[in-house]
Design an enzyme around this catalytic site. Structure first.
Site, PDB file in Angstrom:
ATOM      1  N   LEU A  19      16.177  -4.545  86.059  1.00  0.00           N
ATOM      2  CA  LEU A  19      15.545  -4.689  87.368  1.00  0.00           C
ATOM      3  C   LEU A  19      16.487  -5.381  88.356  1.00  0.00           C
ATOM      4  O   LEU A  19      16.618  -4.956  89.517  1.00  0.00           O
ATOM      5  CB  LEU A  19      14.232  -5.463  87.212  1.00  0.00           C
ATOM      6  CG  LEU A  19      13.376  -5.574  88.463  1.00  0.00           C
ATOM      7  CD1 LEU A  19      11.894  -5.438  88.104  1.00  0.00           C
ATOM      8  CD2 LEU A  19      13.599  -6.895  89.184  1.00  0.00           C
TER       9      LEU A  19
ATOM     10  N   GLN B 187      19.135  -3.109  89.713  1.00  0.00           N
ATOM     11  CA  GLN B 187      18.619  -2.159  90.693  1.00  0.00           C
ATOM     12  C   GLN B 187      18.279  -2.841  92.010  1.00  0.00           C
ATOM     13  O   GLN B 187      18.453  -2.261  93.087  1.00  0.00           O
ATOM     14  CB  GLN B 187      17.377  -1.444  90.140  1.00  0.00           C
ATOM     15  CG  GLN B 187      16.875  -0.311  91.009  1.00  0.00           C
ATOM     16  CD  GLN B 187      17.909   0.789  91.187  1.00  0.00           C
ATOM     17  OE1 GLN B 187      18.786   0.959  90.345  1.00  0.00           O
ATOM     18  NE2 GLN B 187      17.817   1.508  92.277  1.00  0.00           N
ATOM     19  N   GLU B 188      17.784  -4.064  91.944  1.00  0.00           N
ATOM     20  CA  GLU B 188      17.369  -4.766  93.157  1.00  0.00           C
ATOM     21  C   GLU B 188      18.554  -5.172  94.026  1.00  0.00           C
ATOM     22  O   GLU B 188      18.513  -5.012  95.248  1.00  0.00           O
ATOM     23  CB  GLU B 188      16.554  -6.017  92.793  1.00  0.00           C
ATOM     24  CG  GLU B 188      15.145  -5.743  92.314  1.00  0.00           C
ATOM     25  CD  GLU B 188      14.218  -5.312  93.440  1.00  0.00           C
ATOM     26  OE1 GLU B 188      14.643  -5.324  94.622  1.00  0.00           O
ATOM     27  OE2 GLU B 188      13.063  -4.953  93.145  1.00  0.00           O
ATOM     28  N   SER B 189      19.596  -5.729  93.426  1.00  0.00           N
ATOM     29  CA  SER B 189      20.635  -6.360  94.239  1.00  0.00           C
ATOM     30  C   SER B 189      22.055  -6.045  93.823  1.00  0.00           C
ATOM     31  O   SER B 189      22.989  -6.458  94.531  1.00  0.00           O
ATOM     32  CB  SER B 189      20.457  -7.880  94.204  1.00  0.00           C
ATOM     33  OG  SER B 189      20.712  -8.377  92.889  1.00  0.00           O
TER      34      SER B 189
ATOM     35  N   TYR C  49      13.225   4.142  91.708  1.00  0.00           N
ATOM     36  CA  TYR C  49      13.415   2.758  91.276  1.00  0.00           C
ATOM     37  C   TYR C  49      12.965   2.564  89.825  1.00  0.00           C
ATOM     38  O   TYR C  49      13.694   1.992  89.005  1.00  0.00           O
ATOM     39  CB  TYR C  49      12.610   1.855  92.209  1.00  0.00           C
ATOM     40  CG  TYR C  49      12.578   0.389  91.862  1.00  0.00           C
ATOM     41  CD1 TYR C  49      13.526  -0.481  92.374  1.00  0.00           C
ATOM     42  CD2 TYR C  49      11.562  -0.139  91.067  1.00  0.00           C
ATOM     43  CE1 TYR C  49      13.492  -1.838  92.084  1.00  0.00           C
ATOM     44  CE2 TYR C  49      11.510  -1.491  90.764  1.00  0.00           C
ATOM     45  CZ  TYR C  49      12.473  -2.340  91.278  1.00  0.00           C
ATOM     46  OH  TYR C  49      12.426  -3.676  90.989  1.00  0.00           O
TER      47      TYR C  49
END
Length: 649
Positions: free
Chosen positions: A490, A493-495, A600
């Site tokens: 996660l 993928q987020e940052s 996502y």
């Protein structure tokens, strides 16, 4: 040879040397003057930058851009001195538009072939220039530009006028583009397109506004003339807008008016109603798509037809609709995978296996799922191709990479990213891996990952799936009793592990936490006097993100797929997208209405598999990690976070 700005790591010097370049402050002053368009301040700062400074090409570019785009000799000189560079491309693109505005066609045609990435305006100028020179060999390509639902550059208007006058864009072509504009939600573009129709055929601006703003009222208007093409197109638009609100209302409005449409228009209407129903996971979607038929549906509508069939377990329809898609859509991994699944469900394993086998060689979500269909459990990548220190040092000295490093060290992150991306676009696999390793040593993690992902044959999955901040993530995962690999999947993928990352909606930090969510978590954790700026601290951000991930997982029956969807789109939406019966998680994911969230969830869960392998976790199937989405126990009423306020596709 090149002056390197600021402090960063270089492989050639064991990544510990500090380089300082005179003129750094002047470069920043020049950039700031350029950003506020103060030429005198820019010239003053430029004089303090040494001629051999690694960023002198930027200083010269800024001066040219403020001095004006008509200084053809200076521009040509710059292009000759910095061939193939990112700034040469940007300057050439800007200069060509200046030549186009001036209708300097011979000069335009001489320079245009050197532009690597022409946009629509460049293309329109090029076709106008050719036409002016008596060359009509690209008329088909020129006409193709017309068929767009979005607003086109002003440079294209004279070209379109020429094509219409020459009869190469017909009246039916005009109606087709008008419909594309309305389909894309661009009524202003539709109005502009209609202005080239004969006066009697044009759209009424007030009626167009009413159809978009209050479709039910528009459809009940007594002034609608079914014999008028424009009124029928507006009625189709209004039905689409009404279907966005309610399938029942749209069907009630369509049925008594069905005879007013041509057979083709009626099928188009049903396709639009079906697509909105499919996005809301309504069972009526399949019947409505059948009313439309594959001939009247676009590829994007066929995608939703397939998703509706997946949720219904109708594998025959899945296969039929995928096979009716265009070659380009059918070749996408998503539809290759689901076509293979449909063939397998029909007992055609011999036909399905080659599709699975081809996909299994690709390193993504569908490749992982396809590999599992063939039998073996996914293992850690067998080969991580490692670059030698000399290779990394050589890449570090490459002019574009040197400029990117310098920009990054100065804090000009956007320019640094663009310079880096432009420079690596033609790199070999070995060069890409050397560049990725350089970025890793600089702790420029997003460039390291994105660069490593571009390789075609040689791969280093440790670079693709970096694991910085691991001690912090391990601790937070352990405290919240969640999988460390999932947390990393996660966070990646987020940052991409950019600690200062901030989204357009205000989420910040490694796990991209919204300020309101951060305050809620702080309250739950009993933290007093919490400041949302603390989200920039990696330890706090990971602690809060892991806590919230565990919270949504617990509230959504322990499903990691639902929790991942909730992390991106909100718990209300994740709950609403469930069915009243258990569902294969891959089908749930495929039918998420928001394209961003759908992509996502796939990437987070796929990432988690690679991290699990990297961390030495016991082998497990991706299908096991996804699991089954439990049934929704009670109906979910519409909520603010489950309407169509987010973009759907």
């Amino acid at each position: 040879m090149y002056r390197i700005i600021g402090v960063f790591l270089l492989a050639a010097l064991s990544v510990t040397s500090v380089w300082a370049a005179s003129g750094d402050a002047a470069v920043l002053q020049a950039q700031q003057a350029f950003s506020v368009r103060k030429l005198a301040d820019l010239e003053r700062a430029a004089r303090a930058v040494p001629a051999d400074h690694v960023l002198m090409p930027y200083v010269e570019y800024w001066r040219l851009m403020l001095a004006g785009r008509t200084e053809d000799a200076r521009i040509a000189d710059y292009l000759a001195r910095y061939p193939g560079s990112r700034l040469a491309e940007a300057l050439r693109a800007d200069w060509l538009k200046s030549l186009g505005v001036r209708e300097a066609w011979p000069a335009y045609l001489a320079e245009y072939p050197r532009l690597v990435r022409p946009d629509a305006a460049h293309q329109c100028y090029a076709y106008r220039a050719e036409w002016a020179q008596g060359n009509q060999s690209h008329l088909r390509e020129a006409v193709a530009l017309w068929f767009s639902g979005r607003d086109m550059p002003s440079a294209c208007m004279p070209l379109f006028a020429q094509l219409i006058e020459a009869g190469l864009i017909s009246e039916e072509d005009i109606w087709r583009r008008l419909r594309l504009a309305l389909d894309a939600g661009n009524p202003g573009v539709a109005q502009a397109v209609a202005s080239v129709l004969p006066d009697a055929q044009r759209l009424d601006a007030a009626q167009l506004d009413l159809a978009g703003r209050d479709p039910a009222r528009f459809l009940n208007s007594a002034s609608l003339d079914p014999d008028h093409r424009g009124d029928r197109e507006l009625a189709l638009y209004a039905l689409d807008r009404l279907a966005r609100q309610s399938s029942d209302l749209a069907v009630q409005a369509l049925r008594p008016r069905a005879a007013q449409f041509s057979p083709e228009e009626l099928r188009i209407a049903w396709a639009r109603l079906a697509t909105w129903a499919a996005r809301r996971h309504e069972p009526v979607a399949l019947a409505s798509f059948q009313q439309a038929g594959t001939a009247a549906t676009s590829d994007s509508q066929r995608e939703w037809w397939t998703r509706a069939a997946l949720r219904a377990g109708d594998w025959q329809t899945v296969q039929t609709v995928i096979e009716s898609m265009s070659d380009a859509f059918r070749a996408q991994p998503v539809w290759r995978y689901w076509r293979a699944r449909a063939l397998q469900a029909a007992g055609k394993r011999v036909a399905a296996n080659p599709l699975f086998l081809e996909l299994s060689r690709e390193h993504h979500y569908y490749g992982q799922l396809a590999l599992e269909e063939l039998g073996p459990v996914i293992q850690a990548p067998a080969i991580n191709y490692k670059m030698a220190g000399d290779d990394v040092a050589t890449i570090a000295r490459q002019p574009g990479i040197a400029r990117a490093q310098a920009l990054y060290a100065l804090g000009l992150r956007s320019d640094a990213n663009q310079e880096w991306n432009w420079t690596i676009q033609s790199f070999s696999d070995a060069q890409l891996l050397a560049a990725a390793e350089l970025a890793r040593r600089m702790e420029w993690y997003d460039r390291a990952i994105n660069t490593a992902e571009r390789t075609r044959e040689l791969h280093d999955f440790e670079l693709r799936f970096l694991a910085p901040y691991r001690a912090l993530a391990q601790q937070s995962a352990r405290e919240n009793e969640i999988d460390e690999a999932w947390v990393f999947g996660l966070m990646r993928q987020e940052s991409r592990f950019v600690n200062v990352a901030r989204s357009g909606v205000g989420a910040s930090g490694l796990m991209q936490i919204m300020p309101a969510t951060a305050r809620w978590i702080a309250n739950r954790l009993g933290i007093k006097r919490f400041d949302p700026h603390e989200m920039q601290d990696p330890a706090t951000n990971i602690r809060f993100g892991a806590y919230y991930l565990k919270h949504v997982q617990t509230s959504l029956d322990g499903s990691p797929v639902l929790a991942t969807a909730a992390y991106n789109a909100g718990p209300g939406r994740a709950q609403r997208w469930r069915d009243t019966r258990p569902m294969e998680a891959a089908v749930y994911i495929e039918s998420i209405p928001f394209a961003e969230t759908r992509d996502y969830v796939k990437k987070v869960m796929s990432n988690a598999m690679y991290y699990a392998a990297r961390f030495g976790q016991p082998s497990a199937l991706l299908t096991e990690r996804l699991g089954t989405v439990p049934p929704r126990k009670t109906p979910v009423a519409p909520t603010p976070d489950s309407d169509a306020s987010q973009e759907v596709d």
